[in-house]
Design an enzyme around this catalytic site. Sequence first.
Site, PDB file in Angstrom:
ATOM      1  CG  LEU A   1      -2.046  -1.060   1.151  1.00 25.11           C
ATOM      2  CD1 LEU A   1      -2.813  -1.111   2.461  1.00 25.11           C
ATOM      3  CD2 LEU A   1      -3.002  -0.783  -0.004  1.00 25.11           C
TER       4      LEU A   1
ATOM      5  CB  VAL B   1      -0.789 -14.120  -7.772  1.00 26.27           C
ATOM      6  CG1 VAL B   1       0.387 -14.135  -8.733  1.00 26.27           C
ATOM      7  CG2 VAL B   1      -1.501 -12.774  -7.802  1.00 26.27           C
TER       8      VAL B   1
ATOM      9  CG  HIS C   1      -8.481  23.953  21.198  1.00 29.23           C
ATOM     10  ND1 HIS C   1      -9.241  23.086  20.449  1.00 29.23           N
ATOM     11  CD2 HIS C   1      -8.804  25.203  20.781  1.00 29.23           C
ATOM     12  CE1 HIS C   1     -10.003  23.773  19.623  1.00 29.23           C
ATOM     13  NE2 HIS C   1      -9.755  25.062  19.794  1.00 29.23           N
TER      14      HIS C   1
END
Length: 465
Positions: A190, A241, A444
């Site tokens: 990936l 495969v 924050h």
Amino acid sequence: MASDPQNYDLLIIGAGPGGYVAAIRAAQLGLNVACLEEASALGGTCLRIGCIPSKALLESSQRYREAREKLAAHGVLAGEVRLDLETMLRRKDQIVTTLTKGVDALFKKNKITRYLGHGKLTGPGRVGVENQGQSHELRAKWILIATGSKPATLPGVTLDGERISASTEALSYQAVPGHLVVIGAGYIGLELGSVWRRLGSQVTILEFLDRILPGMDAEIAAEAKKIFERQGMQFRLGCKVSGARVEKDRCLVEIEGQEPVASDRVLVAVGRTPHTDNLGLESVGIKLDKKGFIPVNQHFGTIAEGVYAIGDVIVGPMLAHKAEEEGVACVEYLATGGGHVNYDAIAGVVYTEPEIASVGKTEEQLKEMGVGYRKGTFPFRANARARTLNQMEGWVKVLADAKTDRILGVHILGPHAGDLINEAATAIAFGASSEDLARTCHVHPTLGEAMREASMAVAGRALNV
Ligand SMILES: Cc1cc2nc3c(=O)[nH]c(=O)nc-3n(C[C@H](O)[C@H](O)[C@H](O)COP(=O)(O)OP(=O)(O)OC[C@H]3O[C@@H](n4cnc5c(N)ncnc54)[C@H](O)[C@@H]3O)c2cc1C
């Protein structure tokens, strides 16, 4: 063989993250250490042909994609964006060189003797070194095998190091393949599939199972697949495969019961196998397990007295930080009698966009184990910082014991998941409850607030969703 062999407290075979970190820690603890490595550069798979070059390319290719597709949303209008692959590859190589030379410097600083050559056990406490036809012997009280792993392949698929190849070659394609077929939807497939997709390849990922990222949280893997499909990657799941070959100017991958798939290149990313070639294990009576790993006890000791093994060559997740942990624990045990690895706190990360990170148990594992759990989730679309980054895909999932509230697993799909997961690993290492995280003030606006909110959600009291 030379008649006057060197004698060390500890001789380490392999200078990957397992071996080189073990060498440094052993030197800190006062041992007389040598490290034997057959590659000319130190750092192992991780630094030379794994973690580092792949992350360098992921970073560069993501910049390219952002410049082409994402900057306009910020009001940044770039002119024509073009790819200079040569520079991109050179930058990656320079990072590798800098870091591997850094390991050389660390060896010098810690007075670790480095040998270049192939190591082969020749009997208890003895290792033969072969380099360009020359051989000599080293002796040590303890020998640590840290020889890592090498790419696996499938029956019928022969790696030619060119058109049909493994990850090492896919880190250095000299041109963007028109069509790249990746066999295997694990993290290497990936990540490298993402790199070449971003740079313009058509990417088709073939996977034997009916899902991507086997072993990771199923819900997150399913969502990630949808996101990757939106990025243009094509998946064919549940296909076996049976062969791959080069025919004239194209590669053909054969799939049982289906038409073959033609492509320009094939990347075989079906996992890795332990590297024990010509290591002389038989000389000390070590037999490999069924999957080719060196069996060890809880202190990383093999059946042979004085011979230890760590990292990819023993069972467990094939990760650089796992190898490092084991290397440190093993030499601490040798030098002090104590040393421990908490495998529950070893996270795994997939450095795609968005990133996927996971530590502890998945929901599937907890169900299988019959452990009652409570779950809290929090989406990044409700996190202010994610909005400012314009990266709102994904969520944080916290799993806590139904009775004790102890955190058992954390799974994240989202921006910087690979950095965020360290907080979860620390929480698990300290035996924290979800309430501990929920009651810890988080800065924050940060992505970390999503971790806190997901922990609050375990008790049904998330604030911003
Ligand atoms: C493309 C790719 C990407 C990856 N990305 C990540 C990532 O992002 N994060 C992560 O945690 N892991 C990642 N990994 C996995 C990681 O690289 C390995 O888990 C890690 O390198 C294992 O460390 P190790 O020390 O056990 O072995 P290795 O790093 O494999 O090192 C073993 C060393 O031993 C040497 N050696 C072998 N046999 C002998 C011998 N007989 N004599 C002398 N020397 C010998 C080898 O040359 C090698 O240098 C990636 C791997 C790949 C292939």
